[in-house]
Motif scaffolding. Sequence first.
Motif: not given
Length: 340
Positions: A43-50, A72-77, A96-101, A123-131
């Motif tokens: 389970p997760h929440e997904l957003d695309s830029l704008g 592949v997401y093919g957009a800023n996600a 491409g690249r991603t940023e993970v926290t 055991t930890e929450d995470s965020t992944v941002t895709w180019s």
Amino acid sequence: MGAPSTTTSDRAARAHEPLAAHAVMETADVDEAQHVVTDVYVPHELDSLGGRPLDARLNSIASERLTLGYLVYGANASLDLPPLEHCYHVNLTLNGRTEVTRRAGRERAVTEAGRSGAVLLPTEDSTVTWSPEAVQFAMKFPRGPLEEHLGGLIGRPVTDPLDFDISMDLSDGPGAALMAAVRFLQTEIDRPGGISDSPLARAQLETYVMTALLHGVRHQYTDALHAPRAEDRPTLVRQALEFIETHAGEPFSIPQLAKRLGVSTRTLQVTFARNVGMTPSEYVRDQRLSRVHAELVTGDPSSTSVTECAAAWGFLHQGRFSEQYRHKYGELPSRTLRNG
């Protein structure tokens, strides 16, 4: 919104993607992508830029040991994930690249094509941002099989979730070996007449990928993993291990085991703990939990009772059993039975 429009050249290119014969998603719709990726992974929440449309697709194949996907997401996600609980998630960035926290942003890593990847924890929450151009091998490893495999490699049970480093170097050393192992698995799955036609061969190769992950990303058991195997364990310990593993389903006490082996209970406890890293009682419990887990994974939810299965392996206090099981496998036994 459905699948994005594709040209003939796009369709031809996608037919040659990794795991193309195992396509499960092609969509421009954010909600649909979130639903499918949740079903395959977590389970997760997904957003695309704008709120912009995606050009998302997922090819994936799964077993009880791991899920391998080409995503592949093919957009800023951006994906926001709560603690995964019952699994580890590994992203190997191909383009491409991603940023993970992780840990509410206290840990951060940037992954780049062919050079780095990231690990998300139970055991930890995470965020992944895709180019927009990011492409990854997205892998899910259930806790039970991976932790039990590590226990076999280091010669003692693993009792805590693995605290993997957030990122790994895929360009050299053990990280490169991990990428090579995953690519070989994917190639063999895609090859006509490959390991997908041989369950035993596929299981062996998936196990090798698990080994490569455990060596490729540092965690709290890394030093034990790299240490020479103790082939010269005392005879007493070897005999105790053999008896416990063979007779885990039978009622016996540690004093009875010590008497059988011709030593005092104190001698057995001290020698066993020094060489195995836990007490004999803890090892007995771990073995019995493993047997319950195996029965629940293969059990029919309509005819298998968690309570009866636990009792058959000596767990008579259901509340305590459920908590011990959840600590080891990251989920309640009823969920294991349901998702088998």
